[in-house]
Write a protein that holds these residues in place. Structure first.
Motif, PDB file in Angstrom:
ATOM      1  N   GLY A 154      21.465  25.644  24.818  1.00 57.73           N
ATOM      2  CA  GLY A 154      22.543  26.270  24.588  1.00 57.73           C
ATOM      3  C   GLY A 154      23.797  25.737  25.029  1.00 57.73           C
ATOM      4  N   GLU A 155      23.842  25.163  26.556  1.00 55.72           N
ATOM      5  CA  GLU A 155      24.797  24.819  26.894  1.00 55.72           C
ATOM      6  C   GLU A 155      24.754  23.183  27.597  1.00 55.72           C
ATOM      7  OE1 GLU A 155      25.189  27.567  30.318  1.00 55.72           O
ATOM      8  OE2 GLU A 155      25.098  25.894  31.789  1.00 55.72           O
ATOM      9  N   PHE A 156      25.633  22.357  27.778  1.00 60.44           N
ATOM     10  CA  PHE A 156      25.429  21.151  28.129  1.00 60.44           C
ATOM     11  C   PHE A 156      26.044  21.282  29.516  1.00 60.44           C
ATOM     12  CE2 PHE A 156      29.436  21.078  25.585  1.00 60.44           C
ATOM     13  CZ  PHE A 156      30.406  20.472  26.817  1.00 60.44           C
ATOM     14  N   SER A 157      25.662  20.167  30.215  1.00 63.19           N
ATOM     15  CA  SER A 157      26.149  20.105  31.975  1.00 63.19           C
ATOM     16  C   SER A 157      27.421  19.043  31.956  1.00 63.19           C
ATOM     17  CB  SER A 157      25.273  19.866  32.750  1.00 63.19           C
ATOM     18  OG  SER A 157      24.740  18.283  32.489  1.00 63.19           O
ATOM     19  N   LEU A 158      28.240  19.134  33.252  1.00 65.64           N
ATOM     20  CA  LEU A 158      29.270  17.913  33.249  1.00 65.64           C
ATOM     21  C   LEU A 158      28.492  16.874  33.431  1.00 65.64           C
ATOM     22  CD1 LEU A 158      32.101  16.882  33.799  1.00 65.64           C
ATOM     23  CD2 LEU A 158      31.666  17.351  36.345  1.00 65.64           C
ATOM     24  N   ALA A 159      27.319  16.696  33.794  1.00 62.37           N
ATOM     25  CA  ALA A 159      26.432  15.303  33.638  1.00 62.37           C
ATOM     26  C   ALA A 159      26.031  15.002  32.666  1.00 62.37           C
ATOM     27  CB  ALA A 159      25.220  15.613  34.699  1.00 62.37           C
ATOM     28  N   ASP A 160      25.892  15.813  31.574  1.00 67.44           N
ATOM     29  CA  ASP A 160      25.525  15.405  30.203  1.00 67.44           C
ATOM     30  C   ASP A 160      26.962  14.705  29.463  1.00 67.44           C
ATOM     31  OD1 ASP A 160      22.806  16.452  30.151  1.00 67.44           O
ATOM     32  OD2 ASP A 160      23.499  18.543  29.534  1.00 67.44           O
ATOM     33  N   LEU A 161      28.060  15.338  29.794  1.00 70.08           N
ATOM     34  CA  LEU A 161      29.166  15.001  29.174  1.00 70.08           C
ATOM     35  C   LEU A 161      29.577  13.443  29.625  1.00 70.08           C
ATOM     36  CD1 LEU A 161      31.591  15.402  27.651  1.00 70.08           C
ATOM     37  CD2 LEU A 161      32.706  16.524  29.401  1.00 70.08           C
ATOM     38  N   LYS A 162      29.538  13.377  31.013  1.00 66.56           N
ATOM     39  CA  LYS A 162      29.842  12.089  31.731  1.00 66.56           C
ATOM     40  C   LYS A 162      28.757  11.197  31.169  1.00 66.56           C
ATOM     41  CE  LYS A 162      31.865  13.397  36.077  1.00 66.56           C
ATOM     42  NZ  LYS A 162      31.514  13.263  37.869  1.00 66.56           N
ATOM     43  N   PHE A 195      27.383  30.741  28.312  1.00 69.52           N
ATOM     44  CA  PHE A 195      27.709  29.351  28.980  1.00 69.52           C
ATOM     45  C   PHE A 195      28.153  29.569  30.412  1.00 69.52           C
ATOM     46  CE2 PHE A 195      29.068  24.978  29.509  1.00 69.52           C
ATOM     47  CZ  PHE A 195      28.772  24.125  28.436  1.00 69.52           C
ATOM     48  N   SER A 196      27.599  28.745  31.302  1.00 69.07           N
ATOM     49  CA  SER A 196      27.492  29.126  32.801  1.00 69.07           C
ATOM     50  C   SER A 196      29.225  28.797  33.022  1.00 69.07           C
ATOM     51  CB  SER A 196      26.693  28.298  33.497  1.00 69.07           C
ATOM     52  OG  SER A 196      27.560  27.644  34.615  1.00 69.07           O
ATOM     53  N   LEU A 197      29.734  29.933  33.839  1.00 68.85           N
ATOM     54  CA  LEU A 197      30.953  29.649  34.171  1.00 68.85           C
ATOM     55  C   LEU A 197      31.230  28.562  35.359  1.00 68.85           C
ATOM     56  CD1 LEU A 197      34.010  30.837  34.275  1.00 68.85           C
ATOM     57  CD2 LEU A 197      33.194  32.263  36.344  1.00 68.85           C
ATOM     58  N   GLU A 198      30.094  28.395  36.018  1.00 71.82           N
ATOM     59  CA  GLU A 198      30.335  27.179  37.178  1.00 71.82           C
ATOM     60  C   GLU A 198      30.514  25.911  36.357  1.00 71.82           C
ATOM     61  OE1 GLU A 198      31.204  27.742  40.329  1.00 71.82           O
ATOM     62  OE2 GLU A 198      31.058  29.643  39.574  1.00 71.82           O
ATOM     63  N   GLU A 199      29.662  25.878  35.393  1.00 73.52           N
ATOM     64  CA  GLU A 199      29.528  24.447  34.632  1.00 73.52           C
ATOM     65  C   GLU A 199      31.161  24.199  33.692  1.00 73.52           C
ATOM     66  OE1 GLU A 199      26.696  22.931  35.614  1.00 73.52           O
ATOM     67  OE2 GLU A 199      27.875  21.282  34.778  1.00 73.52           O
ATOM     68  N   ILE A 200      31.488  25.496  33.255  1.00 78.09           N
ATOM     69  CA  ILE A 200      32.860  25.385  32.479  1.00 78.09           C
ATOM     70  C   ILE A 200      33.915  25.055  33.380  1.00 78.09           C
ATOM     71  CG2 ILE A 200      34.567  26.959  31.513  1.00 78.09           C
ATOM     72  CD1 ILE A 200      32.494  28.580  30.366  1.00 78.09           C
ATOM     73  N   LYS A 201      34.164  25.504  34.763  1.00 77.86           N
ATOM     74  CA  LYS A 201      35.090  25.050  35.769  1.00 77.86           C
ATOM     75  C   LYS A 201      34.848  23.576  35.862  1.00 77.86           C
ATOM     76  CE  LYS A 201      35.016  29.273  38.400  1.00 77.86           C
ATOM     77  NZ  LYS A 201      34.537  29.906  39.834  1.00 77.86           N
ATOM     78  N   ILE A 203      33.531  21.232  33.959  1.00 74.77           N
ATOM     79  CA  ILE A 203      34.055  20.340  32.846  1.00 74.77           C
ATOM     80  C   ILE A 203      35.322  20.524  32.694  1.00 74.77           C
ATOM     81  CG2 ILE A 203      33.527  20.580  30.328  1.00 74.77           C
ATOM     82  CD1 ILE A 203      30.822  21.597  30.428  1.00 74.77           C
ATOM     83  N   SER A 204      36.090  21.596  32.844  1.00 71.41           N
ATOM     84  CA  SER A 204      37.582  21.887  32.760  1.00 71.41           C
ATOM     85  C   SER A 204      38.190  20.735  33.548  1.00 71.41           C
ATOM     86  CB  SER A 204      37.788  23.318  32.980  1.00 71.41           C
ATOM     87  OG  SER A 204      39.399  23.394  32.882  1.00 71.41           O
ATOM     88  N   ALA A 205      37.802  21.109  34.943  1.00 71.31           N
ATOM     89  CA  ALA A 205      38.450  20.168  35.877  1.00 71.31           C
ATOM     90  C   ALA A 205      38.376  18.457  35.678  1.00 71.31           C
ATOM     91  CB  ALA A 205      37.970  20.397  37.418  1.00 71.31           C
ATOM     92  N   TYR A 206      37.067  18.245  35.132  1.00 72.21           N
ATOM     93  CA  TYR A 206      36.985  16.650  34.541  1.00 72.21           C
ATOM     94  C   TYR A 206      37.982  16.499  33.466  1.00 72.21           C
ATOM     95  CZ  TYR A 206      34.619  12.702  32.810  1.00 72.21           C
ATOM     96  OH  TYR A 206      34.304  11.502  31.960  1.00 72.21           O
ATOM     97  N   CYS A 207      37.887  17.474  32.616  1.00 65.26           N
ATOM     98  CA  CYS A 207      38.555  16.829  31.429  1.00 65.26           C
ATOM     99  C   CYS A 207      40.193  16.887  31.664  1.00 65.26           C
ATOM    100  CB  CYS A 207      38.518  18.089  30.473  1.00 65.26           C
ATOM    101  SG  CYS A 207      37.105  17.915  29.328  1.00 65.26           S
TER     102      CYS A 207
END
Ligand SMILES: Cc1ncc(COP(=O)(O)O)c(C=O)c1O
Length: 394
Positions: A154-162, A195-201, A203-207
């Motif tokens: 269902g969701e991806f992590s910042l690590a997946d995106l990176k 989607f986990s709020l912590e992961e959204i935060k 991902i958003s900061a990284y983006c």
């Protein structure tokens, strides 16, 4: 045309949206079963994300709303209920502007087209509507390359995106840039997983650090919010654009809202027009959602609480087992632990105006909690369920 309807039915079957045959004989098609969706006081459906109305009920609702909002009419999306709805959504999401779109598919694709500018790669959940259910519009119409993340999850992590960004950066000689990232929340194909709020935060900061724009496919964002406790405005604050559907639980028969910065939203009217989505009058969609938007949070909170109480009663009954989906929202897994004949079970429930989905091959019924649960007491629903099981014991 006949082919299209068949495709839709097939999709409903494979997506598990087919219901017990006696309850809703032709899926969501127009030929029959409409009375099952009637907004009758007694009718409770555990099938969809929101209350559904038949054409006749919708027509009656429009008559009431046309009287309530005598200035509802818009012209090509300007004025009337459409402009009022846009203002409501701008306020709700905390964005500078919001615009009515004829569909969520168009909202997703146009948002990502504008956010990604000339860059072609757009990162999405592999399970997302954008990747699986929009007929490759991003690729074929907008020349974007959707890069799927976290297959089957269902969701991806910042690590997946990176990792994916690094993979493309290192592995491709001719760089085309990283256009945008999209997050679907809740995730329809993952039974409404939030989607986990912590992961959204993260991902958003990284983006933001890397000047990559972030879009939220929040077709059912109010459901994520009702079950996670995170306000819509907070979710929206991590994204550049946010789309919310007008028909999942806001009562309309179609339509979507896209919210974001004025610099993005102001580009939309031209794009909507050239892609053929500029409809002469849109108020029959906007007015219904406008009338409901002020109440929806409270309706969903009440439904959630009552659903929780009902499911506790079901679990205590000894022959039903309802379990939550991990990080879920309004969708649960129901198993009838007594050996029942589902046709008889369905026939009994139909008489009692209760709709359930068909069990899957494992005997699991996807059980949707929506506002129709507020139409009856839990005792009356329990009574019907117990008697249905009793009448259908194999
Ligand atoms: C998560 C999600 N995004 C986008 C859409 C597209 O919405 P529309 O049917 O308005 O194009 C849907 C519709 O089912 C959806 O579930």
């Amino acid at each position: 045309m006949a082919k299209k309807i068949k495709g839709r039915r097939d999709f409903l079957k494979t997506s598990g949206l087919a219901t017990l045959p006696f309850l809703l004989p032709t899926g969501l098609s127009a030929s029959a079963g409409l009375t099952d969706y009637a907004k009758k006081e007694e009718n409770v459906n555990f099938v969809t994300d929101g209350a559904m109305t038949s054409p006749l009920e919708y027509a009656r609702e429009l008559q009431v709303l046309a009287e309530k909002y005598p200035d509802a009419q818009d012209t090509y999306g300007k004025g009337g209920a459409v402009s009022r709805l846009e203002a409501e959504f701008a306020k709700l999401t905390g964005k500078q502007k919001a615009i009515f779109m004829p569909s969520g598919t168009m909202a997703n694709n146009l948002a990502l087209r504008v956010l990604s500018e000339g860059k072609s790669k757009i990162f999405v959940q592999e399970m997302s509507h954008l990747y699986r259910d929009e007929a490759d519009a991003a690729q074929t119409v907008h020349s974007k390359r959707l890069v799927p993340l976290a297959p089957g999850k269902g969701e991806f992590s910042l690590a997946d995106l990176k990792d994916s960004i690094a993979y493309h950066q290192k592995g491709e000689v001719f760089q085309s840039g990283f256009g945008a990232v999209s997050i679907e929340n809740p995730v329809r194909r993952a039974d409404g997983q939030v989607f986990s709020l912590e992961e959204i935060k993260k991902i958003s900061a990284y983006c933001r650090e890397n000047q990559i724009k972030l879009h939220l496919d929040g077709a059912r964002l109010h459901l994520a919010s009702a079950y996670s406790g995170v306000p819509i405005r907070e979710y929206a604050s991590y994204f550049d654009t946010v789309y919310i559907s007008l028909y999942k639980y806001l009562g309309s028969k179609g339509g979507a809202i896209l919210a974001g910065d004025a610099a993005v939203i102001d580009q939309m009217p031209h794009l909507i027009k050239i892609y053929g989505g500029n409809i002469y009058q849109n108020w029959p969609y906007a007015a219904v959602a406008l009338d409901k938007i002020g109440n929806i949070e409270s309706l969903l909170q009440q439904s959630r609480a009552k659903g929780g109480q009902l499911m506790a009663l079901m679990n205590a009954s000894g022959n039903m087992k309802v379990s939550p989906i991990q990080s879920g929202s309004n969708v649960f897994n129901l198993q009838i632990t007594a050996p029942v004949n589902y046709e008889k079970f369905a026939a009994y429930l139909k008489e009692k105006q209760i709709q359930l989905r068909m069990p899957d091959s494992q005997g699991v019924i996807k059980f949707f909690v929506n506002e129709t649960i507020l139409r009856r007491s839990n005792e009356s629903i329990m009574d019907a369920l117990k008697k249905a099981i009793g009448s259908a014991l194999a």
